[in-house]
Write a protein that holds these residues in place. Structure first.
Motif, PDB file in Angstrom:
ATOM      1  N   UNK A   1      -2.611   4.816   0.672  1.00 22.17           N
ATOM      2  CA  UNK A   1      -3.801   4.064   0.023  1.00 22.17           C
ATOM      3  C   UNK A   1      -5.146   5.058   0.021  1.00 22.17           C
ATOM      4  N   UNK A   2      -5.485   5.692   0.968  1.00 21.01           N
ATOM      5  CA  UNK A   2      -6.635   6.628   1.115  1.00 21.01           C
ATOM      6  C   UNK A   2      -6.326   8.173   0.118  1.00 21.01           C
ATOM      7  N   UNK A   3      -4.995   8.480  -0.116  1.00 20.90           N
ATOM      8  CA  UNK A   3      -5.211   9.620  -1.366  1.00 20.90           C
ATOM      9  C   UNK A   3      -4.843   8.859  -2.496  1.00 20.90           C
ATOM     10  N   UNK A   4      -4.576   7.692  -3.039  1.00 20.32           N
ATOM     11  CA  UNK A   4      -4.495   7.068  -4.170  1.00 20.32           C
ATOM     12  C   UNK A   4      -5.910   6.762  -4.567  1.00 20.32           C
ATOM     13  N   UNK A   5      -7.012   6.756  -3.934  1.00 23.55           N
ATOM     14  CA  UNK A   5      -8.131   6.246  -4.343  1.00 23.55           C
ATOM     15  C   UNK A   5      -8.662   6.956  -5.779  1.00 23.55           C
ATOM     16  N   UNK A   6      -8.615   8.284  -5.927  1.00 25.76           N
ATOM     17  CA  UNK A   6      -8.955   8.836  -7.085  1.00 25.76           C
ATOM     18  C   UNK A   6      -8.154   8.493  -8.359  1.00 25.76           C
ATOM     19  N   UNK A   7      -6.839   7.972  -8.170  1.00 26.70           N
ATOM     20  CA  UNK A   7      -5.954   7.380  -8.933  1.00 26.70           C
ATOM     21  C   UNK A   7      -6.738   5.925  -9.512  1.00 26.70           C
TER      22      UNK A   7
ATOM     23  N   UNK B   1      -2.355  -0.094  -2.535  1.00 27.33           N
ATOM     24  CA  UNK B   1      -3.746  -0.803  -2.627  1.00 27.33           C
ATOM     25  C   UNK B   1      -4.430  -0.588  -3.899  1.00 27.33           C
ATOM     26  N   UNK B   2      -3.831  -0.107  -4.852  1.00 23.75           N
ATOM     27  CA  UNK B   2      -4.320   0.291  -6.154  1.00 23.75           C
ATOM     28  C   UNK B   2      -5.143  -0.809  -6.808  1.00 23.75           C
ATOM     29  N   UNK B   3      -4.559  -1.914  -7.106  1.00 21.80           N
ATOM     30  CA  UNK B   3      -5.403  -2.969  -7.593  1.00 21.80           C
ATOM     31  C   UNK B   3      -6.729  -3.330  -7.193  1.00 21.80           C
ATOM     32  N   UNK B   4      -6.653  -3.693  -5.751  1.00 19.02           N
ATOM     33  CA  UNK B   4      -8.015  -4.073  -5.115  1.00 19.02           C
ATOM     34  C   UNK B   4      -8.818  -2.808  -5.065  1.00 19.02           C
ATOM     35  N   UNK B   5      -8.334  -1.602  -4.910  1.00 18.90           N
ATOM     36  CA  UNK B   5      -9.521  -0.505  -4.995  1.00 18.90           C
ATOM     37  C   UNK B   5      -9.978  -0.085  -6.584  1.00 18.90           C
ATOM     38  N   UNK B   6      -9.128  -0.371  -7.489  1.00 18.01           N
ATOM     39  CA  UNK B   6      -9.433  -0.178  -8.710  1.00 18.01           C
ATOM     40  C   UNK B   6     -10.458  -1.290  -9.103  1.00 18.01           C
ATOM     41  N   UNK B   7     -10.301  -2.481  -8.732  1.00 23.28           N
ATOM     42  CA  UNK B   7     -11.289  -3.794  -8.771  1.00 23.28           C
ATOM     43  C   UNK B   7     -12.856  -3.518  -8.526  1.00 23.28           C
ATOM     44  N   UNK B   8     -12.879  -2.682  -7.312  1.00 19.95           N
ATOM     45  CA  UNK B   8     -13.872  -2.541  -6.429  1.00 19.95           C
ATOM     46  C   UNK B   8     -14.689  -1.533  -7.168  1.00 19.95           C
ATOM     47  N   UNK B   9     -13.852  -0.474  -7.717  1.00 21.18           N
ATOM     48  CA  UNK B   9     -14.447   0.663  -8.387  1.00 21.18           C
ATOM     49  C   UNK B   9     -15.067   0.432  -9.672  1.00 21.18           C
TER      50      UNK B   9
END
Length: 655
Positions: free
Chosen positions: A555-561, A628-636
């Motif tokens: 999850x932490x390394x997927x944040x840029x994606x 956790x890409x959907x949640x992170x993407x929504x926040x960004x």
């Protein structure tokens, strides 16, 4: 006047004061004067001693060709105007005195237009009649003249067999008349001309047996008609511009023939089935293979595929698709007992050789049964390849550069960066060109292309998606401008570093050095690559270059994606960027499948991002949830909606 000739460079205005006496010998190529007005250099003009040329200004003639090409209008001291035609060497061949000519000139900051008698004159502020004309003549006397011993290139000449020998840039050193077509290339576009044809030109320069590797180019669609006409007018040559620390140009002559399939299908089949043809190459884009992008099978619902199957079964020649022509060639080669060939895809598609093979084998089976399919399988090879050279579409600016800096009137030059690479699976049953022995060994033949392919797809193509959407939404339109933004540079560096965990390092490649080189290439201002070009067909490009990386990330390394996806969603629904500048979205063929969900995601990111990702990337929900890409993407996305996309992206780095 009969001896007057002119040599143009970057001519937007030309003017000569009266009584030019500095030139002693009009036949001497160095006997030229440089015209300067208000500190700007306009042109080099050879003149006859004592010939009083009044003021002749051509800022806005009827067409650009009048001042850039072989035509010009000048005014003599008598007040008469002459229309002149010059040959390719700059010598005056025809001239005709014309009674009246309207020209424009800077006069007191205003644009003034007047005829040769000074009547019916117009300007921004006042009517300039005879007095205004006289004043302009008097002012011209103060314009400075500077002698020049090193004149610029002669006026631009059209590119063809009769002029290529006079050019001042590298041109084919081999006898083009002796070149034989051993390669047939389907889809002659910019990338092919900047990449494979460039390698092949270098091979032909070796002479001898290498002259068997000329290229027969084939245009498959109606959009290739313009390329057909250009290649015909230029004797199948064009100018290749390489842009790096310096800008260099050369003439490529590796094409010895060009066929236009909509009008010459029989000739195309004859060339494909000729015993002299040992390699067939393709750059037809992913759609050109006629595969269903979701299943990987031949898309039998396509009208062009259905027509080709009917034509093949009837033994006809009027084929439409690349797989259709390849199967048609297989039928003829089998009947003529010709040797097998290599079918080499040069498209930027993962597993391009395997996809080509899948399309051809399935069409062969549908058209000729299991027997034809087996023949193709046993006699044709389909090497995978990885190609790399950033090659933006040819613009008018590129044509103008070739004309002004290199003296060539090229109808369709091509420009690319100075980096080039090619990795090819070594499967060529009838021999191959020595591409690996030219251009500094930048082409490699290997047993397995996949590690190189994944490196390029995930680091270069994935990073292109990352800088594309974030750059456009941050207010930029050119890649190098976006890379000059410290926040976006930080983001791209982080994206590449996170992606490295999903890249199997190819043998002999230093991934850290490769990433540094990529950032340098993206920052190359001379290339002037368009961000919107990178945004085209985003769903499918991210599906290939970005999403597969997530399986190897946390999850932490997927944040840029997640930041890339958030910027993509914003891009899909916005009419303007963060700075308020409007832009026209690049084609997104699949947008209809998820447009409504994209709008809902922007309106309510927390509730809408998940459904959008499922609609755009069906079957990937589990993979996306793992990081956790959907949640992170929504926040960004929520943060990006408030503006400052670049700062939001930089914030994901190291978080």
């Amino acid at each position: 006047h009969d001896h007057l000739s002119m040599a143009f460079r970057r001519v937007s205005v030309y003017a000569i004061p009266g009584q030019v006496r500095q030139v002693l010998d009009p036949e001497d190529p160095a006997a030229r004067v440089m015209v300067q007005a208000n500190g700007s250099c306009y042109q080099m003009v050879p003149v006859v001693e004592g010939e009083e040329i009044g003021v002749g200004v051509s800022k806005e003639l009827q067409s650009v060709e009048e001042c850039y090409g072989r035509h010009a209008v000048i005014m003599l001291s008598s007040g008469r105007f002459a229309a002149c035609l010059f040959d390719e060497a700059g010598k005056l061949t025809q001239h005709k005195t014309i009674r009246k000519y309207v020209c424009r000139a800077k006069q007191g900051g205003a644009q003034a237009a007047f005829d040769q008698q000074g009547k019916r004159a117009k300007s921004a502020g006042s009517n300039l009649r005879r007095e205004g004309w006289k004043q302009l003549q008097e002012e011209s006397q103060s314009w400075s003249l500077t002698a020049c011993a090193d004149p610029p290139l002669a006026m631009a000449v059209p590119l063809n067999n009769s002029t290529v020998g006079s050019l001042k840039i590298p041109v084919p050193s081999y006898d083009r008349a002796a070149v034989r077509p051993g390669i047939v290339h389907l889809g002659v576009g910019g990338f092919h001309r900047a990449h494979q044809a460039y390698y092949t030109d270098a091979v032909l320069s070796r002479g001898g047996d290498d002259l068997q590797w000329g290229i027969c180019g084939v245009g498959l669609t109606k959009f290739d008609e313009a390329m057909r006409d250009t290649m015909k007018k230029q004797d199948n040559m064009y100018t290749l511009v390489s842009r790096g620390a310096t800008t260099e140009a050369m003439v490529i002559g590796s094409h010895c023939e060009y066929l236009y399939a909509p009008e010459q299908p029989e000739e195309v089949l004859q060339r494909l089935s000729s015993p002299d043809t040992k390699v067939v190459t393709l750059t037809v884009t992913e759609k050109g293979y006629c595969l269903d992008l979701d299943t990987g099978a031949l898309d039998k619902g396509l009208e062009a595929v259905q027509k080709d199957l009917a034509t093949l079964k009837a033994g006809g020649a009027g084929l439409l698709t690349a797989p259709g022509f390849l199967v048609g060639a297989a039928l003829r080669r089998r009947a003529e007992k010709a040797a097998g060939v290599a079918i080499l895809s040069c498209d930027n598609v993962q597993g391009n050789g395997e996809k080509t093979e899948s399309a051809v084998l399935e069409m062969a089976e549908l058209a000729g049964g299991e027997e034809l399919k087996k023949y193709v399988h046993d006699n044709f090879t389909f090497p995978n390849s990885m190609v790399d050279r950033i090659t933006p579409a040819t613009t008018q600016a590129v044509k103008d550069l070739v004309k002004s800096d290199f003296g060539i009137e090229d109808l369709w030059p091509v420009a690319g960066e100075d980096f080039i690479q090619w990795v090819i699976e070594d499967k060529f049953p009838a021999g191959r060109p020595a591409w690996d022995q030219v251009l500094g060994g930048t082409c490699m033949f290997v047993e397995d292309v996949m590690p190189y392919e994944l490196m390029k797809l995930r680091l270069l193509n994935g990073s292109h998606q990352a800088i594309g959407y974030t750059g456009v939404m941050s207010g930029y339109r050119l890649v190098h401008d976006a890379m000059a933004d410290p926040s976006l540079l930080k983001f791209i560096t982080s994206y590449m570093d996170c992606t490295t965990g999903a890249v199997p390092g190819p043998a002999g490649i230093d991934l850290e050095a490769y990433k540094v080189k990529l950032r340098q290439r993206f920052s190359n201002a001379a290339v002037a690559d368009q961000l919107l070009r990178l945004c085209e067909d985003g769903r499918n490009r991210m599906k290939v270059a970005c999403l597969p990386c997530l399986a190897d990330l946390k999850p932490e390394t997927a944040r840029p994606f997640a930041a890339v996806v958030a910027a993509w969603i914003l891009y899909l629904t916005a009419a303007a960027d963060n700075k308020g500048a409007e832009f026209k979205m690049s084609p997104e063929p699949a947008l209809g499948e998820f447009q409504a969900q994209a709008q809902q995601a922007v309106e309510d990111p927390d509730a809408g991002v998940g459904p959008l990702l499922e609609a755009a990337f069906p079957g990937s929900s589990e993979l996306l949830a793992t990081v956790e890409l959907p949640a992170t993407c929504a926040k960004l996305l929520t943060q990006m909606k408030a503006g400052k996309v670049a700062e939001v992206c930089a914030g994901v780095c190291g978080a």
